[in-house]
Design an enzyme around this catalytic site. Structure first.
Site, mmCIF file in Angstrom:
data_model
loop_
_atom_site.group_PDB
_atom_site.id
_atom_site.type_symbol
_atom_site.label_atom_id
_atom_site.label_comp_id
_atom_site.label_asym_id
_atom_site.label_seq_id
_atom_site.Cartn_x
_atom_site.Cartn_y
_atom_site.Cartn_z
ATOM 1 N N PRO A 31 -4.199 -3.424 3.202
ATOM 2 C CA PRO A 31 -5.463 -2.985 3.807
ATOM 3 C C PRO A 31 -5.321 -2.966 5.324
ATOM 4 O O PRO A 31 -4.767 -3.876 5.909
ATOM 5 C CB PRO A 31 -6.470 -4.044 3.353
ATOM 6 C CG PRO A 31 -5.693 -5.178 2.833
ATOM 7 C CD PRO A 31 -4.289 -4.751 2.607
ATOM 8 N N GLU A 32 -5.798 -1.912 5.962
ATOM 9 C CA GLU A 32 -5.788 -1.847 7.413
ATOM 10 C C GLU A 32 -7.231 -1.905 7.896
ATOM 11 O O GLU A 32 -8.158 -1.962 7.100
ATOM 12 C CB GLU A 32 -5.106 -0.556 7.862
ATOM 13 C CG GLU A 32 -3.667 -0.489 7.338
ATOM 14 C CD GLU A 32 -2.753 0.311 8.232
ATOM 15 O OE1 GLU A 32 -3.002 0.359 9.449
ATOM 16 O OE2 GLU A 32 -1.795 0.888 7.713
#
Ligand SMILES: [Zn+2]
Length: 276
Positions: free
Chosen positions: A2-3
């Site tokens: 996840p960014e």
């Protein structure tokens, strides 16, 4: 992984689904996720009401009454699921919060690298991991001058520098590849050797990339799905990430994949050449 845009999408989803709910029970199936003793973690949070879910870079901040905050770092694979039955959680769900409306909030993490920590709300910004973070894209603290000054002090390559979160926070592997393509910077270029033109292009590229990705609900590279089970749509507009062998949309040259900073790195060998 996840960014920032994915974590922001999760944050918005959780705010819609569980704000104002009280925690009535906590089941910790894998204690390694919790920083500190599990009994303390439970004692601090059971009975607390969730006021809202905030975010700093890729850390989710669950703000509760009694001035307590749970800092949650999703790391490689962490995600939250809101479900109405315990039977809806699989073996990769390691922490389950029972809520006072009968729903359950589950933390699922296949690789178990994520961390949860409870701290007084006024100590969040002083917490070691969060205090070390650089300014975030799309905030007043992130200016062209701050970016230029941060990069001037660093000799390692630009890819590693943008990934390490000190000069600017919230960019992970996918978005670093994308912004370096947009600004026509070779990923192996030393951070302190960017041309004026590249620096001028990099700043808006970072802000634009993050804004566009947040609007689209994050990417679906790997298995990212938001708290409500919706997939992001951003993968449709990736220019280099995961595009190995395909023609560069700017010049037609084939996109290459190499290793930089220990990470799979995608770039165009014709648009992104090393400076002298
Ligand atoms: Zn190109």
């Amino acid at each position: 992984m996840p960014e920032l845009p994915e974590v922001e999408t999760v944050r918005r989803g959780l705010n819609k689904l569980i704000t104002n709910r009280k925690i009535t029970a906590i089941e910790v199936r894998y204690p390694g996720i919790i920083v500190g003793p599990v009994t303390d973690f439970k004692n601090q949070l059971i009975g607390r009401q969730l006021l809202d879910v905030g975010r700093r870079a890729k850390y989710l901040l669950f703000h509760f009454d009694h001035d307590l905050t749970m800092i949650s770092h999703l790391r490689m694979e962490g995600k939250y699921q809101v479900r109405s039955s315990l039977g809806d959680f699989d073996k990769h769900v390691h922490v389950i919060f029972t809520l006072d409306d009968g729903q359950y909030l589950g933390y699922r993490d296949v690789r178990k690298f994520g961390k949860m920590q409870v701290v007084p709300t006024d100590a969040v910004l002083k917490t070691k991991s969060i205090a070390a973070l650089g300014p975030e894209p799309l905030t007043p603290e992130f200016t062209p001058a701050a970016l230029a000054a941060g990069l001037k002090r660093r000799k390692k390559n630009i890819k590693a520098t943008l990934l390490d979160q000190h000069v600017v926070s919230g960019l992970g592997n996918i978005y670093v590849d994308e912004v370096l393509w947009m600004a026509q910077i070779n990923p192996n270029e030393p951070a302190n050797n960017l041309s004026e033109k590249q620096l001028a292009a990099l700043y808006p590229a970072i802000n634009e990339e993050i804004a566009t990705a947040i609007k689209a609900g994050g990417t679906t590279i790997r298995s990212y799905v938001d708290a409500m089970g919706h997939k992001g749509k951003f993968q449709l507009s990736l220019k280099v990430y995961d595009q190995e062998g395909k023609p560069c949309v700017r010049c037609g040259q084939q996109i290459q994949k190499i290793k930089v900073a220990g990470r799979g790195t995608h770039f165009c060998p014709q648009c992104q050449v090393l400076n002298q």
